[in-house]
Design a protein around this motif. Sequence first.
Motif, mmCIF file in Angstrom:
data_model
loop_
_atom_site.group_PDB
_atom_site.id
_atom_site.type_symbol
_atom_site.label_atom_id
_atom_site.label_comp_id
_atom_site.label_asym_id
_atom_site.label_seq_id
_atom_site.Cartn_x
_atom_site.Cartn_y
_atom_site.Cartn_z
ATOM 1 N N LYS A 233 0.828 -1.214 0.000
ATOM 2 C CA LYS A 233 0.000 0.000 0.000
ATOM 3 C C LYS A 233 0.859 1.260 0.000
ATOM 4 C CE LYS A 233 -2.043 -1.359 3.760
ATOM 5 N NZ LYS A 233 -1.539 -2.750 3.850
ATOM 6 N N ASP A 234 1.811 1.319 0.913
ATOM 7 C CA ASP A 234 2.651 2.508 1.063
ATOM 8 C C ASP A 234 4.096 2.121 0.788
ATOM 9 O OD1 ASP A 234 0.487 4.181 2.001
ATOM 10 O OD2 ASP A 234 0.598 3.046 3.869
ATOM 11 N N THR A 235 4.665 2.727 -0.200
ATOM 12 C CA THR A 235 6.045 2.413 -0.552
ATOM 13 C C THR A 235 6.791 3.693 -0.884
ATOM 14 O OG1 THR A 235 7.464 1.283 -2.160
ATOM 15 C CG2 THR A 235 5.308 1.978 -2.932
ATOM 16 N N ALA A 236 8.051 3.716 -0.496
ATOM 17 C CA ALA A 236 8.915 4.856 -0.816
ATOM 18 C C ALA A 236 9.895 4.496 -1.923
ATOM 19 C CB ALA A 236 9.664 5.308 0.434
ATOM 20 N N ALA A 237 9.562 3.468 -2.703
ATOM 21 C CA ALA A 237 10.467 3.009 -3.770
ATOM 22 C C ALA A 237 10.676 4.110 -4.806
ATOM 23 C CB ALA A 237 9.900 1.760 -4.428
ATOM 24 N N ARG A 238 11.895 4.183 -5.298
ATOM 25 C CA ARG A 238 12.253 5.182 -6.315
ATOM 26 C C ARG A 238 12.958 4.547 -7.508
ATOM 27 N NH1 ARG A 238 13.323 7.066 -1.247
ATOM 28 N NH2 ARG A 238 12.399 9.062 -0.631
ATOM 29 N N ASP A 239 12.933 3.220 -7.594
ATOM 30 C CA ASP A 239 13.724 2.572 -8.639
ATOM 31 C C ASP A 239 13.169 2.825 -10.038
ATOM 32 O OD1 ASP A 239 11.841 0.822 -7.152
ATOM 33 O OD2 ASP A 239 12.130 -0.522 -8.837
ATOM 34 N N LEU A 240 11.873 3.067 -10.177
ATOM 35 C CA LEU A 240 11.331 3.394 -11.499
ATOM 36 C C LEU A 240 11.912 4.716 -11.994
ATOM 37 C CD1 LEU A 240 9.363 3.041 -13.879
ATOM 38 C CD2 LEU A 240 7.624 4.190 -12.482
ATOM 39 N N LYS A 241 11.885 5.704 -11.125
ATOM 40 C CA LYS A 241 12.348 7.037 -11.504
ATOM 41 C C LYS A 241 13.868 7.112 -11.611
ATOM 42 C CE LYS A 241 12.596 10.438 -8.567
ATOM 43 N NZ LYS A 241 12.314 11.539 -7.618
ATOM 44 N N ASN A 242 14.557 6.493 -10.665
ATOM 45 C CA ASN A 242 16.012 6.652 -10.584
ATOM 46 C C ASN A 242 16.801 5.573 -11.312
ATOM 47 O OD1 ASN A 242 15.619 8.910 -9.007
ATOM 48 N ND2 ASN A 242 15.838 7.818 -7.073
ATOM 49 N N HIS A 243 16.162 4.426 -11.603
ATOM 50 C CA HIS A 243 16.903 3.332 -12.226
ATOM 51 C C HIS A 243 16.316 2.921 -13.574
ATOM 52 C CE1 HIS A 243 18.531 1.891 -8.034
ATOM 53 N NE2 HIS A 243 18.788 3.151 -8.291
ATOM 54 N N VAL A 244 15.030 2.559 -13.584
ATOM 55 C CA VAL A 244 14.429 2.018 -14.810
ATOM 56 C C VAL A 244 14.448 3.052 -15.933
ATOM 57 C CG1 VAL A 244 12.362 1.008 -15.834
ATOM 58 C CG2 VAL A 244 12.978 0.448 -13.476
ATOM 59 N N LEU A 245 13.905 4.226 -15.670
ATOM 60 C CA LEU A 245 13.846 5.257 -16.714
ATOM 61 C C LEU A 245 15.238 5.652 -17.219
ATOM 62 C CD1 LEU A 245 10.970 7.532 -15.354
ATOM 63 C CD2 LEU A 245 10.887 5.996 -17.313
ATOM 64 N N PRO A 246 16.203 5.948 -16.333
ATOM 65 C CA PRO A 246 17.536 6.313 -16.848
ATOM 66 C C PRO A 246 18.223 5.182 -17.611
ATOM 67 C CG PRO A 246 17.280 7.044 -14.574
ATOM 68 C CD PRO A 246 16.112 6.164 -14.874
ATOM 69 N N VAL A 247 18.105 3.938 -17.132
ATOM 70 C CA VAL A 247 18.784 2.822 -17.801
ATOM 71 C C VAL A 247 18.196 2.584 -19.187
ATOM 72 C CG1 VAL A 247 19.124 0.314 -17.759
ATOM 73 C CG2 VAL A 247 19.559 1.659 -15.704
ATOM 74 N N LEU A 248 16.875 2.513 -19.273
ATOM 75 C CA LEU A 248 16.252 2.225 -20.563
ATOM 76 C C LEU A 248 16.372 3.401 -21.529
ATOM 77 C CD1 LEU A 248 13.059 0.221 -19.527
ATOM 78 C CD2 LEU A 248 15.371 -0.580 -19.992
ATOM 79 N N SER A 249 16.390 4.609 -21.004
ATOM 80 C CA SER A 249 16.558 5.777 -21.875
ATOM 81 C C SER A 249 17.991 5.879 -22.386
ATOM 82 C CB SER A 249 16.181 7.057 -21.120
ATOM 83 O OG SER A 249 14.822 7.041 -20.747
ATOM 84 N N SER A 250 18.959 5.681 -21.503
ATOM 85 C CA SER A 250 20.362 5.805 -21.915
ATOM 86 C C SER A 250 20.774 4.707 -22.884
ATOM 87 C CB SER A 250 21.275 5.781 -20.682
ATOM 88 O OG SER A 250 21.170 4.542 -19.996
ATOM 89 N N ASN A 251 20.068 3.575 -22.853
ATOM 90 C CA ASN A 251 20.380 2.481 -23.775
ATOM 91 C C ASN A 251 19.443 2.443 -24.981
ATOM 92 O OD1 ASN A 251 22.616 0.591 -22.585
ATOM 93 N ND2 ASN A 251 21.341 1.136 -20.825
ATOM 94 N N LYS A 252 18.716 3.551 -25.206
ATOM 95 C CA LYS A 252 17.882 3.737 -26.400
ATOM 96 C C LYS A 252 16.756 2.709 -26.511
ATOM 97 C CE LYS A 252 21.062 6.762 -27.355
ATOM 98 N NZ LYS A 252 20.838 8.180 -26.999
#
Length: 482
Positions: free
Chosen positions: A241-260
């Motif tokens: 229910k309550d999560t402070a996860a940031r891996d989508l914003k800080n990991h997934v988006l940068p990794v997939l964007s930087s690798n085209k």
Amino acid sequence: MSLATPLTDEAIANNSTIPMWIMTFSEYYLAYKLATEIDGPRIIFLDRSLATSLASLIYDTSRRKLWKSNGSLYGLDVGGVPIDINDLAYGRHHVDNPQLDLPAPRGDYLRYRCWLALERHGPQSLDSLSTLLGITQSDRRRRIERILRKSKLEGFLEELLGTYGLKDRYLGTWTRIKTLINTIGGRMFEEKPKQNPMRVWKNNDWHWLTTQDLAFLTLFTLNLLVEECWRKQILLIGLTKDTAARDLKNHVLPVLSSNKIWSSDITQDDLSRIPNTDRMMLQTLSVFNYESMKVPWSLTEYDSAFLMIVPDFKKQLGFVSGAIRNKITPERLFLKSYIQLSQTDIDPQLRSNVLLLDRLSYPEFDYRLDSTLEFKHVYGNAEETVRPIVFRDKTVTNPIQELVMQTLCAMTSNSIPELFGHNKPLFIADKVAKWHNEEMRRIIDTTGKWLMNNPSLRHFVFYMSTFRERRSEIEGSRRDSF
């Protein structure tokens, strides 16, 4: 349980955390027992993140030097054989699924993959074991050789004419761990024990289970649950229910964007200015784009290993790095997503909270060419391959996610205000679990107060608290008196 630090000496001996550990163990044990039933459930929901729990338990049991001194599992007789350090190490990473290529034959997990390969295929030479694992690079073969030699020195393997194999006592390690879980779990949660279920008989004396022991038991039970769900094709889902996860914003988006892989003009500076957590970011997007983001919706699923995957430190295309000490957790084990299930009839902008969902991955549905990415990762001077599962966009078919969304939508209800957009069975189970947790906490707290106020133990309990704790208590009492 925290990912920040493993259990400290104080935490291991601290009775105040025992209720939490018992409740955590009980949740996984109950789920495991349900999964083992002949006509058991086809879907199991847990009110917690599966990937985060696994990572936390692995870390809580990582202080190898304390396994002997700060726990009662070491030396405990199970099936006529006492548990030793190698048994505990073997069980921590026993997530065996050849179809998903788990444990991943890379990084720190190569050690456990070698052990499982020797258990499954029998004694092997260095060359044959490397072939089984699909490893041809000379530097990685040297790492396998070092692992085999070290395991031999630790007494886990034996060598004969250049071939390595598990010692006979360790061929039944996983079976004995199952017996251990069924014995202790059954005594704690299913039977009416003749003695305190938190004590075990070892070396002709009773020994108390510590928080370290409960962490091991919970981790073993989670691994058993995962194994059983794979074997019986049970859908295992965790909801948070309550999560402070940031891996989508800080990991997934940068990794997939930087690798085209994903096209985006958003920079890391732009991401740093949007809401801090993934949940808040998605809730904000949902509110301001309510006309285009129709409820219910879900994010495309991505591998839970992205918790530890970051863009390559050298900015090489097709490469990634590990977030902490360049380590990456096993991929293809759990898949994560975010979902939003409900909105009010009178105001489409008034919507339920975004929930974090992670589930077990299944090779028949998830491990496909169109749903798997491949990155290179330089670890320990060796170039290894990381293959996370990522459903890149909505055009990639994902039948399991569709089933999950249909199921969750059918299991929510707007008739109870605090249930708005959540799962009704989990809501009820959470209420029951919290009641039992509070009852157990009262029992332990009452026992502690009785000990603290026992005149015959006055001199002993005086030194059970630290100076700061005693000073804080006295100062608090003085303030309350005025």
